[in-house]
Design a protein around this motif. Structure first.
Motif, PDB file in Angstrom:
ATOM      1  N   ARG A 101      79.855   0.544-126.645  1.00 18.95           N
ATOM      2  CA  ARG A 101      79.199   1.611-127.402  1.00 18.95           C
ATOM      3  C   ARG A 101      78.252   2.376-126.488  1.00 18.95           C
ATOM      4  NH1 ARG A 101      78.430  -0.799-133.351  1.00 18.95           N
ATOM      5  NH2 ARG A 101      80.283  -2.066-133.311  1.00 18.95           N
ATOM      6  N   ALA A 102      78.262   3.685-126.603  1.00 14.69           N
ATOM      7  CA  ALA A 102      77.399   4.521-125.772  1.00 14.69           C
ATOM      8  C   ALA A 102      76.027   4.663-126.438  1.00 14.69           C
ATOM      9  CB  ALA A 102      78.020   5.885-125.556  1.00 14.69           C
ATOM     10  N   HIS A 103      74.971   4.564-125.630  1.00 10.95           N
ATOM     11  CA  HIS A 103      73.596   4.712-126.093  1.00 10.95           C
ATOM     12  C   HIS A 103      72.872   5.705-125.213  1.00 10.95           C
ATOM     13  CE1 HIS A 103      74.194   1.100-128.499  1.00 10.95           C
ATOM     14  NE2 HIS A 103      74.714   0.561-127.422  1.00 10.95           N
ATOM     15  N   SER A 116      73.722   4.539-121.528  1.00 14.94           N
ATOM     16  CA  SER A 116      74.230   3.207-121.236  1.00 14.94           C
ATOM     17  C   SER A 116      75.410   2.916-122.142  1.00 14.94           C
ATOM     18  CB  SER A 116      73.136   2.156-121.425  1.00 14.94           C
ATOM     19  OG  SER A 116      72.743   2.097-122.777  1.00 14.94           O
ATOM     20  N   ILE A 117      76.365   2.211-121.593  1.00 16.44           N
ATOM     21  CA  ILE A 117      77.517   1.752-122.360  1.00 16.44           C
ATOM     22  C   ILE A 117      77.466   0.233-122.288  1.00 16.44           C
ATOM     23  CG2 ILE A 117      80.017   1.802-122.599  1.00 16.44           C
ATOM     24  CD1 ILE A 117      79.933   4.429-120.969  1.00 16.44           C
ATOM     25  N   SER A 118      77.263  -0.376-123.442  1.00 22.37           N
ATOM     26  CA  SER A 118      77.099  -1.820-123.469  1.00 22.37           C
ATOM     27  C   SER A 118      78.436  -2.523-123.225  1.00 22.37           C
ATOM     28  CB  SER A 118      76.520  -2.262-124.804  1.00 22.37           C
ATOM     29  OG  SER A 118      77.466  -2.053-125.832  1.00 22.37           O
ATOM     30  N   THR A 143      75.309  12.987-120.154  1.00 22.95           N
ATOM     31  CA  THR A 143      74.467  12.844-118.965  1.00 22.95           C
ATOM     32  C   THR A 143      74.553  14.087-118.089  1.00 22.95           C
ATOM     33  OG1 THR A 143      74.876  10.473-119.023  1.00 22.95           O
ATOM     34  CG2 THR A 143      73.950  11.348-117.001  1.00 22.95           C
ATOM     35  N   ARG A 144      75.715  14.699-118.029  1.00 19.47           N
ATOM     36  CA  ARG A 144      75.930  15.880-117.190  1.00 19.47           C
ATOM     37  C   ARG A 144      75.090  17.078-117.620  1.00 19.47           C
ATOM     38  NH1 ARG A 144      81.445  18.690-117.326  1.00 19.47           N
ATOM     39  NH2 ARG A 144      80.641  20.636-116.552  1.00 19.47           N
ATOM     40  N   ARG A 145      74.624  17.089-118.858  1.00 24.56           N
ATOM     41  CA  ARG A 145      73.803  18.210-119.338  1.00 24.56           C
ATOM     42  C   ARG A 145      72.476  18.319-118.588  1.00 24.56           C
ATOM     43  NH1 ARG A 145      73.354  17.776-125.612  1.00 24.56           N
ATOM     44  NH2 ARG A 145      72.923  15.643-125.025  1.00 24.56           N
ATOM     45  N   ALA A 146      72.029  17.243-117.954  1.00 25.59           N
ATOM     46  CA  ALA A 146      70.766  17.270-117.217  1.00 25.59           C
ATOM     47  C   ALA A 146      70.919  17.912-115.844  1.00 25.59           C
ATOM     48  CB  ALA A 146      70.226  15.848-117.040  1.00 25.59           C
ATOM     49  N   ILE A 167      86.848  -0.056-118.990  1.00 28.94           N
ATOM     50  CA  ILE A 167      85.990   0.626-119.954  1.00 28.94           C
ATOM     51  C   ILE A 167      86.848   1.501-120.861  1.00 28.94           C
ATOM     52  CG2 ILE A 167      85.559   2.563-118.417  1.00 28.94           C
ATOM     53  CD1 ILE A 167      82.706   2.607-119.523  1.00 28.94           C
ATOM     54  N   ASN A 168      86.381   1.702-122.066  1.00 31.65           N
ATOM     55  CA  ASN A 168      87.039   2.602-122.998  1.00 31.65           C
ATOM     56  C   ASN A 168      86.825   4.026-122.496  1.00 31.65           C
ATOM     57  OD1 ASN A 168      87.016   4.527-125.321  1.00 31.65           O
ATOM     58  ND2 ASN A 168      87.732   2.697-126.389  1.00 31.65           N
ATOM     59  N   LYS A 169      87.893   4.740-122.267  1.00 30.60           N
ATOM     60  CA  LYS A 169      87.819   6.085-121.693  1.00 30.60           C
ATOM     61  C   LYS A 169      87.000   7.037-122.567  1.00 30.60           C
ATOM     62  CE  LYS A 169      90.770   9.819-120.015  1.00 30.60           C
ATOM     63  NZ  LYS A 169      92.167  10.235-119.805  1.00 30.60           N
ATOM     64  N   ALA A 170      87.163   6.963-123.873  1.00 32.01           N
ATOM     65  CA  ALA A 170      86.444   7.867-124.778  1.00 32.01           C
ATOM     66  C   ALA A 170      84.938   7.650-124.698  1.00 32.01           C
ATOM     67  CB  ALA A 170      86.927   7.685-126.211  1.00 32.01           C
ATOM     68  N   TYR A 171      84.494   6.384-124.668  1.00 39.16           N
ATOM     69  CA  TYR A 171      83.059   6.092-124.567  1.00 39.16           C
ATOM     70  C   TYR A 171      82.504   6.585-123.233  1.00 39.16           C
ATOM     71  CZ  TYR A 171      83.298   3.053-128.675  1.00 39.16           C
ATOM     72  OH  TYR A 171      83.463   2.572-129.939  1.00 39.16           O
ATOM     73  N   PHE A 172      83.272   6.358-122.161  1.00 38.32           N
ATOM     74  CA  PHE A 172      82.809   6.763-120.831  1.00 38.32           C
ATOM     75  C   PHE A 172      82.696   8.288-120.736  1.00 38.32           C
ATOM     76  CE2 PHE A 172      83.548   7.856-116.345  1.00 38.32           C
ATOM     77  CZ  PHE A 172      82.460   7.212-115.794  1.00 38.32           C
ATOM     78  N   LEU A 173      83.709   9.007-121.215  1.00 40.64           N
ATOM     79  CA  LEU A 173      83.677  10.468-121.148  1.00 40.64           C
ATOM     80  C   LEU A 173      82.557  11.047-122.010  1.00 40.64           C
ATOM     81  CD1 LEU A 173      87.467  11.396-121.088  1.00 40.64           C
ATOM     82  CD2 LEU A 173      85.829  11.458-119.199  1.00 40.64           C
ATOM     83  N   GLN A 174      82.295  10.435-123.154  1.00 40.03           N
ATOM     84  CA  GLN A 174      81.196  10.883-124.013  1.00 40.03           C
ATOM     85  C   GLN A 174      79.856  10.713-123.291  1.00 40.03           C
ATOM     86  OE1 GLN A 174      80.709   8.552-127.547  1.00 40.03           O
ATOM     87  NE2 GLN A 174      79.047   9.808-128.331  1.00 40.03           N
TER      88      GLN A 174
END
Length: 66
Positions: free
Chosen positions: A63-65, A57-59, A18-21, A6-13
């Protein structure tokens, strides 16, 4: 064992969003985690504090959604 790349930047974003919840002062420890689900369509991250829930979700393309 599942292996994926996975692209590290997309995963960290997605992880940061998600962590804000998740509350840091949660009385129930199981609610202080993020569920990561890997499927053939992509990766899904879910975080909840019992009142609100955020799913990202990361397709397959990377891309992060929200």
């Amino acid at each position: 064992m599942i292996q994926f790349a996975i692209n590290k930047a997309y995963f960290l974003q997605a992880l940061h969003t998600t962590r804000r919840a998740i509350s840091s002062k949660n009385a129930i420890p199981i609610l202080s985690t993020i569920k990561i689900e890997v499927t053939s369509d992509g990766i899904y991250l879910t975080g909840s504090n019992g009142q609100i829930s955020i799913e990202n979700s990361i397709s397959e393309i990377g891309r992060a959604h929200v």
